[in-house]
Design an enzyme around this catalytic site. Structure first.
Site, PDB file in Angstrom:
ATOM      1  N   GLU A 200       0.811  -1.229   0.000  1.00  0.00           N
ATOM      2  CA  GLU A 200       0.000   0.000   0.000  1.00  0.00           C
ATOM      3  C   GLU A 200       0.841   1.274   0.000  1.00  0.00           C
ATOM      4  O   GLU A 200       0.406   2.296  -0.501  1.00  0.00           O
ATOM      5  CB  GLU A 200      -0.958   0.033   1.198  1.00  0.00           C
ATOM      6  CG  GLU A 200      -2.096  -0.981   1.124  1.00  0.00           C
ATOM      7  CD  GLU A 200      -1.733  -2.299   1.780  1.00  0.00           C
ATOM      8  OE1 GLU A 200      -0.533  -2.504   2.096  1.00  0.00           O
ATOM      9  OE2 GLU A 200      -2.640  -3.116   2.000  1.00  0.00           O
TER      10      GLU A 200
ATOM     11  N   PHE B  63     -10.953  -6.652  14.765  1.00  0.00           N
ATOM     12  CA  PHE B  63      -9.951  -7.199  13.856  1.00  0.00           C
ATOM     13  C   PHE B  63      -9.654  -6.188  12.747  1.00  0.00           C
ATOM     14  O   PHE B  63     -10.552  -5.670  12.109  1.00  0.00           O
ATOM     15  CB  PHE B  63     -10.467  -8.512  13.249  1.00  0.00           C
ATOM     16  CG  PHE B  63      -9.530  -9.120  12.240  1.00  0.00           C
ATOM     17  CD1 PHE B  63      -9.886  -9.202  10.900  1.00  0.00           C
ATOM     18  CD2 PHE B  63      -8.278  -9.582  12.638  1.00  0.00           C
ATOM     19  CE1 PHE B  63      -9.023  -9.753   9.963  1.00  0.00           C
ATOM     20  CE2 PHE B  63      -7.410 -10.134  11.711  1.00  0.00           C
ATOM     21  CZ  PHE B  63      -7.777 -10.215  10.369  1.00  0.00           C
ATOM     22  N   GLN B  64      -8.403  -5.905  12.535  1.00  0.00           N
ATOM     23  CA  GLN B  64      -7.943  -4.951  11.513  1.00  0.00           C
ATOM     24  C   GLN B  64      -8.544  -3.562  11.678  1.00  0.00           C
ATOM     25  O   GLN B  64      -8.789  -2.858  10.701  1.00  0.00           O
ATOM     26  CB  GLN B  64      -8.224  -5.491  10.098  1.00  0.00           C
ATOM     27  CG  GLN B  64      -7.371  -6.711   9.802  1.00  0.00           C
ATOM     28  CD  GLN B  64      -7.241  -7.009   8.323  1.00  0.00           C
ATOM     29  OE1 GLN B  64      -8.172  -6.786   7.552  1.00  0.00           O
ATOM     30  NE2 GLN B  64      -6.077  -7.516   7.939  1.00  0.00           N
TER      31      GLN B  64
ATOM     32  N   LYS C 231     -17.375  -0.624   6.729  1.00  0.00           N
ATOM     33  CA  LYS C 231     -17.832  -1.652   5.788  1.00  0.00           C
ATOM     34  C   LYS C 231     -19.348  -1.656   5.636  1.00  0.00           C
ATOM     35  O   LYS C 231     -19.862  -1.835   4.529  1.00  0.00           O
ATOM     36  CB  LYS C 231     -17.336  -3.018   6.261  1.00  0.00           C
ATOM     37  CG  LYS C 231     -17.512  -4.120   5.253  1.00  0.00           C
ATOM     38  CD  LYS C 231     -16.788  -5.382   5.696  1.00  0.00           C
ATOM     39  CE  LYS C 231     -16.931  -6.473   4.628  1.00  0.00           C
ATOM     40  NZ  LYS C 231     -16.202  -7.700   5.018  1.00  0.00           N
TER      41      LYS C 231
ATOM     42  N   MET D 284      24.491   8.439   1.347  1.00  0.00           N
ATOM     43  CA  MET D 284      24.452   9.734   2.028  1.00  0.00           C
ATOM     44  C   MET D 284      24.771   9.580   3.513  1.00  0.00           C
ATOM     45  O   MET D 284      25.475  10.395   4.101  1.00  0.00           O
ATOM     46  CB  MET D 284      23.086  10.393   1.832  1.00  0.00           C
ATOM     47  CG  MET D 284      23.000  11.809   2.318  1.00  0.00           C
ATOM     48  SD  MET D 284      24.238  12.920   1.617  1.00  0.00           S
ATOM     49  CE  MET D 284      23.349  13.546   0.201  1.00  0.00           C
TER      50      MET D 284
END
Lengths: 566, 161
Positions: free
Chosen positions: A52, A114-115, A164, A471
């Protein structure tokens, strides 16, 4: 009877109404209803990424190249949190992004489901606006508001969190009604006040050693012609910050270069000797100014910016003008009396220092970048990752066309280039797009080559491989007694690795092979990866040490630490 | 020159907007001394009063940042001494029967009021400027102070602003 749509269908339809035709995303449980509706809206192309974070960076790249808001989609929990770095990157560079995240059903919010994560809480400091849409009848307006807020005034990130059960709830379509300006009064564009412009013109006419410092705001406003007209009318040399690069063609006689920590000595010296600095669309970031107390002590500053809170934030200003760069520069160009700065420009030419060449063996960043530029006749867009190579890409490539240099400036996010280049390539399918990374940054998001293959996105990738996090290694060499702690980094055989993706790979170890490799990469129909084996301990010069002023550049390798025998 | 600055914000009456405004104070490292929030005459709009200890330029910059927030209607800053700043304290105090009269004298001296009187403790309501309230609290400490709840400061600019 009015047709009832699901929240997901409403979401899709609202996106189409906003002119969205491309989204980068990754499905999951809490966003499944949206993905179920998506195929019913073929105008919405969805690109499945492999992480993502890449979706957010790709949306960012797309936005920077197209001027439209980029869209990324993720599920709740880890999907949403994986967007955070990409959103923060866009935040620091003022790119318009709309992020849509699924959320657990309304009844479960706040119970550690959950999540479930409080993504709105997590992203508050890096979003201009965010909304948890709890009522399906408000979903269409939420999308309209999101795009309005993201694209007006100083561009911003907006996150829409959709539970949802709101995605599955049904409602009739609500057509666009009330206009959406943001509800914050400070975000509307304020036209430049004439008194301030008059005073600016007065100071410009009186200055003996004026400079223009042009930042990202010129590119965001598309004020290329206006900047050029104003500079040519007054003969004032133009400095471009890292994100302002390519707002003026580098071949233009008034183009001076990049300032700051790795800016050329003559550019920084011009700043320190200037008596007037006209800053447009930049925020006087610490990488540009060096030690603020010692920055441009002899200069009065005129600061033109869209955001009132930036004026006077870092640098005291004699004249502040809150306004759009394009409109303000057009007004200034029309009203400022013509003049020249010939004597001053000659003085600056005398400040130029010889460059320290530290690329043994002939394979140099400059040679590689010249080959890339010539092979595409200056038509390509360069997307740079973060590190030493980023500085070489900024300083050694000659950008002639506007908005052809894209990089993560404010946040300095490694792993930005490869996914962002996907977004750029989809916004600009007609010209080549090169993603240039170091071996560290490349390994962070190289999994996106799979996305490029699946979606047929022909990004050309160059890896400047020096076997180190360059760097950081440079800082360790200069400031930490050459203790290379955790900076040597192993890479796989990239040519073999990308062959597994079905993609052309070439390793280049000699300057003689550069042109052919670049041509082969461009001829390949799909993505291609060129690995350049660069001098391992090459350093970026000049360098202003942290905390030092623009007058205190390091131009030479520090002496190695002396061994003391006990 | 540093002093007490009042920053008054009118914002949407929603937790997320409040969260956004307070988050900004923390993120911009503003020297906040008190925060008070309450309703206004307009439904759906709350007033947030932030007292910061800084110079006027810092307060003005805070206003500019706050004005950019979605959900903020208006924000202004003014030096506290230029306006009227007040707070309210509820103080639960115990006094033995033989000192009850003394306690009543202190309450009267500070124009306070006894708003609850029960056998073990009284609740005193004290209002005024921050320094006045602090004096009143100190005076009440001669007795047994059980608990104190203070609102933080609210402020209004004079009508010329």
């Amino acid at each position: 009877m009015t047709e009832l749509l699901t929240g997901s269908q409403i979401l899709c339809r609202a996106l189409v109404e906003e002119g969205v035709d491309l989204m980068f995303g990754y499905p999951g449980g809490a966003i499944m209803p949206f993905y179920h509706a998506l195929p019913e809206y073929p105008a919405l192309r969805h690109v499945l990424v492999r992480h993502e974070q890449a979706a957010a960076h790709a949306a960012d790249g797309y936005a920077r190249a197209s001027g439209k808001a980029g869209v990324c989609v993720a599920t709740s929990g880890p999907g949403a949190t994986n967007l955070v770095t990409g959103i923060a990157t866009a935040h620091m560079d003022n790119t318009p992004i709309v992020a849509i995240t699924g959320q657990v059903p309304r009844a479960m919010i706040g119970r550690d489901a959950f999540q479930e994560t409080d993504i709105i809480g997590i992203t508050q400091p890096i979003t201009k606006h965010s909304m948890l849409v709890e009522d399906v009848t408000e979903l269409a307006d939420a999308v309209r508001e999101a795009f309005a807020v993201a694209t007006e005034g100083r561009p911003g990130r907006v996150l829409i969190d959709v539970p949802k059960d709101v995605q599955t709830a049904k409602a009739s379509w609500t057509p666009a009604g009330r206009g959406f300006g943001a509800s914050a009064p400070g975000s509307t564009v304020v036209p430049a006040g004439h008194a301030a412009v008059d005073e600016a013109i007065r100071l410009i006419s009186l200055a003996h050693r004026p400079l223009i410092m042009a930042g990202h705001g010129i590119i965001l406003a598309g004020a290329y012609a206006e900047l050029r007209a104003f500079a040519e009318r007054t003969g004032i040399p133009v400095i471009t910050t890292l994100l302002g690069i390519s707002c003026l063609p580098e071949a233009h006689p008034l183009h001076l270069g990049m300032p700051g920590m790795h800016g050329e000595v003559h550019v920084n010296r011009a700043i320190q000797q200037a008596d007037l600095i006209l800053g447009i669309g930049l925020r006087f970031d610490d990488r540009v100014t060096g030690n603020l107390a010692a920055f441009a002590r002899g200069a009065q500053v005129i600061h033109i910016d869209l955001d009132a809170s930036e004026i006077g934030k870092n640098v005291p200003t004699a004249v502040g003008i809150v306004g759009d760069a394009r409109e303000t520069l057009a007004e200034l160009a029309a009203r400022v009396p013509a003049r020249d700065c010939d004597a001053w420009r000659e003085e600056i030419a005398g400040f130029v220092r010889p460059r320290l060449e530290n690329f043994r063996g002939g394979l140099s960043p400059e040679g590689i970048l010249t080959a890339i530029e010539e092979a595409s006749t200056g038509q390509c867009t360069i997307v740079s990752d973060v590190g030493q190579h980023q500085m070489w890409v900024a300083k050694l490539y000659r950008y002639q066309r506007p908005n052809t240099h894209i990089t993560s400036g404010g946040l300095g996010t490694m792993g930005f280039a490869v996914p962002a280049a996907m977004g750029v390539a989809l916004a600009r399918p007609e010209t080549p797009v090169w993603a240039i990374s170091g071996d560290g940054g490349f390994q962070m998001n190289m999994q996106e080559i799979a996305t490029m293959v699946q979606e047929r996105i022909p990004v050309k990738m160059a890896v400047f491989n020096n076997g180190y996090l360059g760097m950081v290694r440079q800082w360790q060499q200069f400031f930490h007694g050459r203790r290379y702690s955790a900076t040597p980094i192993w890479s796989p055989d990239y040519v073999q690795l990308v062959a597994a993706y079905g993609v052309l790979g070439r390793r280049v170890e000699s300057a003689n092979d550069v042109d052919e490799a670049v041509r082969d990469a461009l001829k390949a129909p799909g993505p291609a990866v060129l690995e350049f084996m660069i001098e391992q301990e090459a350093n970026v010069f000049p360098m202003i040490p942290p905390g030092a002023s623009l007058s205190e550049a390091i131009e030479d390798e520090p002496a190695p630490p002396r061994l003391v025998r006990a | 020159m540093s002093g007490s600055q009042a920053v008054a914000v009118l914002l949407e009456d929603r937790l997320i907007t409040f969260n956004r405004a307070v988050g900004l104070l923390r993120r911009r490292n503003l020297p906040v001394r008190s925060i008070a929030v309450g309703p206004t005459a307009t439904p759906g709009v709350s007033r947030l009063t932030i007292m910061i200890h800084s110079d006027e330029a810092t307060a003005d910059r805070a206003v500019k940042h706050l004005q950019k927030l979605i959900g903020v209607r208006e924000a202004v800053a003014f030096p506290a001494r230029d306006g009227v700043a007040r707070e309210l304290a509820l103080v639960k105090v115990r006094a033995p029967a033989d000192r009850y009269g003394e306690l009543l004298d202190v309450v009267q001296l500070y124009h306070a009021a006894i708003v609850d009187d029960s056998p073990d403790a009284l609740i005193v309501e004290l209002t005024g400027s921050e320094s006045f309230v602090l004096c009143g609290l100190r005076a009440l400490e001669r007795f047994e102070v059980v608990e104190v709840a203070r609102t933080g400061t609210i402020a209004l600019a004079p009508s010329s602003n």
